[in-house]
Design a protein around this motif. Structure first.
Motif, PDB file in Angstrom:
ATOM      1  N   SER B  44      61.990 -42.783  78.923  1.00  0.00           N
ATOM      2  CA  SER B  44      62.407 -43.799  77.939  1.00  0.00           C
ATOM      3  C   SER B  44      63.803 -43.468  77.305  1.00  0.00           C
ATOM      4  N   ASP B 159      61.775 -50.947  80.497  1.00  0.00           N
ATOM      5  CA  ASP B 159      60.997 -50.017  79.909  1.00  0.00           C
ATOM      6  C   ASP B 159      59.531 -50.340  79.856  1.00  0.00           C
ATOM      7  N   GLU B 160      58.858 -49.809  80.946  1.00  0.00           N
ATOM      8  CA  GLU B 160      57.250 -50.224  80.816  1.00  0.00           C
ATOM      9  C   GLU B 160      56.974 -51.597  80.445  1.00  0.00           C
TER      10      GLU B 160
HETATM   11 MG   LIG Z   1      58.264 -44.389  76.956  1.00  0.00          MG
END
Ligand SMILES: [Mg+2]
Ligand SMILES: Nc1ncnc2c1ncn2[C@@H]1O[C@H](COP(=O)(O)OP(=O)(O)O)[C@@H](O)[C@H]1O
Lengths: 302, 365
Positions: B44, B159-160
């Motif tokens: 991240s 991000d995910e």
């Molecule tokens: Mg992360």
């Protein structure tokens, strides 16, 4: 069946609850009920010769009756003043509290100490701070205000007698700002950081992030602060008593101060009861309005 | 054109944590690159540095050859989709998508056109007037993607994005994002901790651990040629089996424990003779030993995971007692019931060998 079991269980619980119920009822409801009862009784402490009798709504109509529009009872003036002072206080508290909270919503060294210091006015008794404001700060001869104004070559006007309402509003704001600050700050810190990041990527500047993203997201907190603040500000009494004492004349009377004067100056318990009841009604109506608007917003997007 | 280059990028947080360490990645135009690694490995942070949400401690970030280090996020021409969607709760779906465009002072008709177009692609047209609260997780995710699309960015950052969805929806959204990548010819940097997602979505995957890039390559290449023990263990499900043993030279042939090293591998391993190594065996590289062949591994079946087409057998090895997992066809392994002895062969050409000390792979292509 578990049903029967539950029933027996419940039944046997009640006697144990009773003391708590009684205590809560007495503590919370009895004073108000007494006030309500007094408001329907003719009861003048300075006239022991007149019997205490049921008086119907006459204590209310004494204040509310409109003989002619040009000479309204001073109750209307005080009522209006109370609304103005309360709403202006809440307005200033909201605006300043929001800006202050935005300012302190950063992780910089020392911010926690600063936040704690800001809470100061909230912890001081209102009568004590009233005395300090009146004598140490606002006094035209000995107060900081007077000294500074004179040092700057100006003649200090006595704010307490020339601008009593503005002074009261300022002092109320000073006292209640920390509370608003605290609640709004809690709201700001509860905002999902990703939302703020997202706004940055969307290209929002400080102004847009603050007023288009953050403000709408803490409106609920703000409303709760306003609702609680309203209940306390509307009945704020000590600050008025120790600074303007309702004066000059009745120019900074508010309903609670009027109640106080009705009892301790006019000695009329019945009328004081009617005034107090009307104050409570006013509070309930305003609180209800705010509460409903919170409910409406919650239904929309929480 | 949009090419993203990370050159020796590091991130040191004020508390001294070196979250990203000297990372160099090149993301080609229209490439789908997946950053994958366990939680806390700096994925991240890397993505946020590309987005401009974190300062870059050292190194250079280039987009189309232009230095981006000091540009504000809005000036980088990127769009980001967050794990928890990050939709503005007080705005409708339409307003959520339009917000960034309004700020950019794009004409209203153009905004309207883009939002409607994105809504059509993502099949969320009927929700435009709803607020996020009234949407399901999958729908919110679509809105978040839609908000990225309408910006028409050079680079999409994810991000995910699928972590909060249930398994079925995750598979579906995975396919949709892949389709979207093709359709928009977009350059995408996608972060996930899920190696299956990485394998199935990426043109190229970047495996990270402790802020360091472990390996960069096409998913299958990384799968078959892991650069080190960590990558081998992280990529693949069920996970690869490791056997620790000594590499020995027995009369010209190399042996790792009882396993004879394939001739093709012997050359690269000869320098490690006498050292401790770890052999990596993928579950699918086991075979049922045919009669007469003694097989390389034998053990007792301790657990069976039937997946329909194949069975994952958890087997306790006879010699070492180590539990390993073999993935075998359901038909051929049907006779291996719980508690039975299994004799297995190994596809020796597929074995991986790692230095037991450094974890580095001996065979590199
Ligand atoms: Mg992360
Ligand atoms: N704002 C921060 N301050 C200090 N350390 C941080 C901060 N953000 C992340 N970290 C640390 O950096 C490392 C990598 O974090 P992150 O990039 O979020 O990992 P990932 O996304 O791969 O799970 C972690 O050890 C985390 O604790």
């Amino acid at each position: 069946m578990p049903d029967g079991l539950q029933f027996r269980h419940k039944k046997s619980d009640y006697p144990f609850l009773l003391p708590a119920v009684i205590i809560v009822a007495v503590m919370t409801q009895v004073p108000f009920l007494m006030t309500l009862i007094f408001s329907f009784i003719r009861w003048n402490l300075s006239r022991p010769d007149m019997a205490r009798v049921f008086y119907g709504l006459r204590n209310y109509t004494y204040f509310l009756r409109i003989r002619s529009l040009s000479e309204l009872h001073q109750f209307y003036g005080v009522f209006f003043q109370t609304v103005v002072i309360t709403l202006m206080t809440l307005l200033f508290c909201s605006i300043l509290g929001f800006l202050l909270a935005i300012l302190f919503d950063h992780q910089v060294p020392g911010v926690n100490i600063a936040r704690t210091l800001i809470l100061g006015p909230f912890f001081v008794m209102s009568t004590a701070s009233g005395v300090i404001w009146k004598t140490t700060i606002l006094n035209t001869t000995f107060g900081w205000y007077g000294v500074i104004a004179k040092a700057l070559g100006m003649t200090p006007v006595d704010l307490i007698s020339y601008y009593p309402k503005a002074t009261v509003i300022a002092l109320f704001t000073w006292q209640w700002l920390p509370f608003f600050f605290l609640v709004i700050l809690a709201g700001l810190q509860g905002i999902d950081k990703d939302l703020v990041d997202c706004a940055r990527i969307d290209g929002a500047n400080w102004w847009q992030t603050t007023f288009k993203i953050k403000l709408p997201l803490i409106v609920n907190h703000l409303q709760v602060a306003i609702m609680l603040g309203l209940v306390f500000v509307i009945k704020e009494f000590g600050l008025i008593l120790t600074t303007t004492a309702g004066g000059p004349g009745t120019r900074s009377y508010t309903l609670p101060y009027y109640v106080y004067m009705e009892i301790f100056s006019a000695s009329n318990v019945g009328r004081a009861g009617a005034l107090a009841t009307m104050t409570v009604l006013l509070t309930l109506v305003l609180v209800n309005l705010i509460y409903r608007s919170i409910q409406r917003r919650n239904a929309q997007y929480r | 054109m949009s090419k993203v280059e990370l050159k020796n990028i590091s991130k040191v947080f004020p508390d001294g944590v070196r979250a990203v360490d000297n990372v160099t990645i090149t993301i080609e135009n229209e490439e789908f690159v997946v950053l994958v690694g366990p939680s806390g490995c700096g994925k991240s942070t890397t993505l946020r540095m590309v987005a401009g949400l974190e300062d870059i401690s050292s190194g250079e970030l280039l987009i189309d050859g232009e230095l981006m280090n000091y540009r504000e996020p809005r000036d980088r021409n990127i769009a980001m989709v967050f794990q928890n969607y990050a939709l503005y709760p007080h705005m409708t779906v339409y307003e959520n998508m339009a917000f960034g465009l309004k700020i950019k002072k794009i004409p209203m008709e153009e905004i309207d056109r883009r939002v409607k177009e994105a809504a059509r692609i993502l099949d969320i047209e009927q929700y435009l007037e709803r607020r996020p609260k009234a949407l399901s997780g999958g729908q919110r995710q679509r809105v978040a993607v839609g908000r990225a699309i309408v910006r028409q960015p050079k680079v999409f950052l994810f991000d995910e994005p699928l972590s909060n969805l249930d398994a079925k929806l995750r598979v579906q959204m995975r396919a949709e994002i892949i389709a979207l990548h093709k359709r928009l010819a977009a350059t995408i940097v996608y972060v996930t901790h899920d190696q299956v997602e990485a394998m199935t979505m990426g043109d190229k995957i970047v495996v990270m651990k402790d802020g360091l890039v472990q390996q960069i390559g096409a998913p299958l290449h990384v799968y078959h040629n892991p650069a080190n023990r960590f990558v081998a263990g992280f990529i693949g499900s069920p996970p690869i089996n490791f056997i620790k043993c000594r590499l020995e030279d027995r009369g010209g042939s190399l042996y790792a424990g009882n396993i004879r090293v394939a001739d093709g591998h012997a050359g690269a391993l000869r320098t490690a003779v006498g050292r401790e190594i770890e052999v990596g065996i993928r579950p699918e590289d086991f075979t049922i030993a045919i009669d007469g062949d003694s097989g390389e591994m034998s053990g007792t079946v301790a657990m069976i995971e039937p997946l329909g087409g194949e069975n994952n057998l958890h087997i306790d090895a006879d010699d070492t007692g180590i539990r390993f997992i073999a993935s075998l066809g359901a038909d051929e392994s049907g006779f291996l019931h719980l508690g039975r002895k299994a004799r297995l062969g190994i596809k020796k050409n597929h074995l991986k060998y790692f230095d037991a000390e450094t974890g580095r792979a001996f065979l590199t292509e």
